[in-house]
Scaffold this active site. Structure first.
Site, mmCIF file in Angstrom:
data_model
loop_
_atom_site.group_PDB
_atom_site.id
_atom_site.type_symbol
_atom_site.label_atom_id
_atom_site.label_comp_id
_atom_site.label_asym_id
_atom_site.label_seq_id
_atom_site.Cartn_x
_atom_site.Cartn_y
_atom_site.Cartn_z
ATOM 1 N N ARG A 1 -10.807 31.606 24.883
ATOM 2 C CA ARG A 1 -9.550 29.685 25.021
ATOM 3 C C ARG A 1 -10.148 28.833 24.099
ATOM 4 O O ARG A 1 -9.088 28.329 23.387
ATOM 5 C CB ARG A 1 -9.745 29.207 26.067
ATOM 6 N N HIS B 1 -8.006 18.831 35.316
ATOM 7 C CA HIS B 1 -8.646 20.214 34.825
ATOM 8 C C HIS B 1 -10.054 20.244 34.333
ATOM 9 O O HIS B 1 -9.833 21.407 33.555
ATOM 10 C CB HIS B 1 -7.593 20.928 35.086
ATOM 11 N N GLY C 1 6.262 20.862 31.242
ATOM 12 C CA GLY C 1 5.207 21.761 30.793
ATOM 13 C C GLY C 1 4.223 22.282 32.066
ATOM 14 O O GLY C 1 3.393 22.217 32.090
ATOM 15 N N SER D 1 4.383 23.868 36.252
ATOM 16 C CA SER D 1 5.165 24.088 37.625
ATOM 17 C C SER D 1 4.821 23.597 38.490
ATOM 18 O O SER D 1 5.733 24.105 39.876
ATOM 19 C CB SER D 1 4.403 26.050 37.655
HETATM 20 N N1 APR Z 1 8.061 23.754 27.163
HETATM 21 C C1 APR Z 1 8.410 23.466 28.652
HETATM 22 N N2 APR Z 1 7.523 23.804 29.821
HETATM 23 C C2 APR Z 1 7.401 25.161 29.387
HETATM 24 C C3 APR Z 1 7.870 26.043 27.905
HETATM 25 C C4 APR Z 1 7.876 24.963 26.932
HETATM 26 N N3 APR Z 1 7.793 26.342 26.324
HETATM 27 N N4 APR Z 1 7.335 27.164 28.368
HETATM 28 C C5 APR Z 1 6.914 27.361 29.568
HETATM 29 N N5 APR Z 1 6.964 26.438 30.265
HETATM 30 C C6 APR Z 1 6.257 25.700 32.025
HETATM 31 C C7 APR Z 1 7.006 27.513 32.751
HETATM 32 O O1 APR Z 1 8.599 26.755 33.186
HETATM 33 C C8 APR Z 1 6.411 26.777 33.942
HETATM 34 O O2 APR Z 1 7.107 25.940 34.563
HETATM 35 O O3 APR Z 1 5.189 25.518 31.639
HETATM 36 C C9 APR Z 1 5.205 25.687 33.312
HETATM 37 C C10 APR Z 1 3.888 25.759 32.995
HETATM 38 O O4 APR Z 1 3.662 26.449 34.716
HETATM 39 P P1 APR Z 1 1.617 26.839 35.082
HETATM 40 O O5 APR Z 1 1.389 28.246 33.843
HETATM 41 O O6 APR Z 1 1.851 27.279 36.730
HETATM 42 O O7 APR Z 1 0.720 25.878 34.266
HETATM 43 P P2 APR Z 1 0.241 25.146 35.068
HETATM 44 O O8 APR Z 1 1.238 24.161 35.780
HETATM 45 O O9 APR Z 1 -0.259 23.502 33.731
HETATM 46 O O10 APR Z 1 -1.035 25.371 35.723
HETATM 47 C C11 APR Z 1 -1.461 24.119 36.230
HETATM 48 O O11 APR Z 1 -2.643 25.811 37.437
HETATM 49 O O12 APR Z 1 -3.671 27.723 36.923
HETATM 50 C C12 APR Z 1 -4.288 25.883 36.810
HETATM 51 O O13 APR Z 1 -5.932 25.300 36.461
HETATM 52 C C13 APR Z 1 -4.899 25.536 35.115
HETATM 53 O O14 APR Z 1 -3.702 23.629 35.139
HETATM 54 C C14 APR Z 1 -3.649 24.906 35.358
HETATM 55 C C15 APR Z 1 -2.936 24.812 36.923
#
Ligand code: APR
Length: 230
Positions: free
Chosen positions: A58, A106, A171, A173
Site C-alpha cells: 500500500r 485512521h 468519497g 460510504s
Molecule cells: N470519486 C468519488 N467517490 C468515489 C469514487 C470517485 N472516483 N469512486 C468511488 N467512490 C466512492 C464510493 O461510491 C464509496 O461511497 O467512495 C466511497 C468509498 O467508500 P469506502 O470504500 O467504504 O471507503 P471509506 O468510506 O473511506 O472507508 C472508511 O473503512 O476500511 C475502513 O479504515 C478504512 O478509512 C477506511 C474506512
C-alpha cells in the site's frame, strides 16, 4: 473571508482517481485480501509478516500515486476560506496537493509506530519487516488505525465539525464509525455537500448531493462556494 470555515470529510473515493483502491468496491476485499486478515489486531497477532507485506505494498502504491483535481481544488479553497480536512485516508495526497490542515482519523501509512506505545511514531518511507524494532524494542507496525482500535483524533475531529460553516463529504460510504457520525455534529444551518458517483440514500435531506466523481464534483462544489462568497 479566511474566517469562514469549510470542513471536509474525505474517504477512499477521493483517491480512487489517483489509482488507490477503495475498500467497499470489491466485496470486502482490499486489493484482493480480506480486510479482516490485514486491518485488525487479530490479523496482526496471526501473521505479522502478512500484515507488514500488505502495508508495504500500500505504501509503495501511495508513493507512486499523484494527487488529483479534487485534492488540488481543496487546496485552492484555502485562498478564500479556512479549510480543515478530516480524512479517513492513510495516504498523503491531501498534503502533497498543498492542503495545510489535514487530520488523519485512521492514521498515516508513511508513518510507523511502536506496537506497544501508539504515541511512539516515526516517519516511514520504506518497507517495514518482521524484526524491525521501535525504540521501546517492540515490533514496528504501520501507524494505521485497524478495525476495533481506538480513533485517537476523534474528539479533535468533533470539535472541528462543530465549528464548520460549510461541510463537504467526498468519497466515503459513511459506513464506518465513529468517522461517519461527524455529520451529526455539524451545525444545522451549515450548508452540507456530498460528492460521490454512486447514488446515496442520506437520512439528512439538507445535504446537497453532487453525483459525480471527486475530480469532477469537488471542483464544482468549490466553484459554488466561491460564488457564495463573491
Ligand atoms: N470519486 C468519488 N467517490 C468515489 C469514487 C470517485 N472516483 N469512486 C468511488 N467512490 C466512492 C464510493 O461510491 C464509496 O461511497 O467512495 C466511497 C468509498 O467508500 P469506502 O470504500 O467504504 O471507503 P471509506 O468510506 O473511506 O472507508 C472508511 O473503512 O476500511 C475502513 O479504515 C478504512 O478509512 C477506511 C474506512
Amino acid at each position: 473571508m479566511q474566517d469562514r470555515h469549510v470542513v471536509v470529510l474525505s474517504g477512499a473515493g477521493i483517491s480512487a482517481e489517483s489509482g488507490l483502491a477503495t475498500f467497499r468496491g470489491a466485496g470486502g476485499l482490499w486489493e484482493g485480501v480480506p480486510v479482516a486478515q490485514v486491518a485488525t489486531p487479530e490479523g496482526w497477532r496471526n501473521d505479522v509478516g502478512r500484515v507488514l507485506r500488505f502495508y508495504n505494498e500500500r505504501r509503495r502504491a501511495v508513493r507512486a500515486a499523484q494527487p488529483n483535481a479534487a485534492h488540488f481544488a481543496l487546496k485552492e479553497l484555502e485562498s478564500i476560506f479556512k479549510v480543515t480536512i478530516i480524512t479517513q485516508n492513510i495516504d498523503d495526497l491531501h498534503e502533497r496537493a498543498g492542503s495545510s490542515r489535514v487530520l488523519h482519523l485512521h492514521g498515516e501509512i508513511l508513518k510507523s509506530r511502536s506496537s506497544r506505545d501508539d504515541r511512539m511514531i516515526t516517519e516511514c518511507a520504506g518497507d517495514i519487516s518482521p524484526g524491525d524494532r521501535a525504540e521501546d524494542g517492540s515490533q514496528l507496525r504501520p501507524h494505521v488505525v485497524w478495525f476495533g482500535e481506538a480513533v485517537p483524533m476523534m474528539n479533535e475531529a468533533i470539535t472541528v465539525a462543530k465549528a464548520a460553516d460549510f461541510f463537504l463529504v467526498v468519497g466515503t460510504s459513511l459506513e464506518v464509525y465513529p468517522a461517519a457520525s461527524l455529520l451529526d455534529y455539524v451545525p444545522q444551518d451549515a450548508p452540507k455537500f456530498l460528492v460521490d458517483p454512486m447514488p446515496v440514500d442520506l437520512s439528512d435531506e439538507r445535504v446537497h448531493v453532487v453525483q459525480a466523481t471527486a475530480s469532477e464534483g469537488v471542483p464544482r462544489v468549490v466553484a459554488h462556494l466561491r460564488s457564495m462568497m463573491a
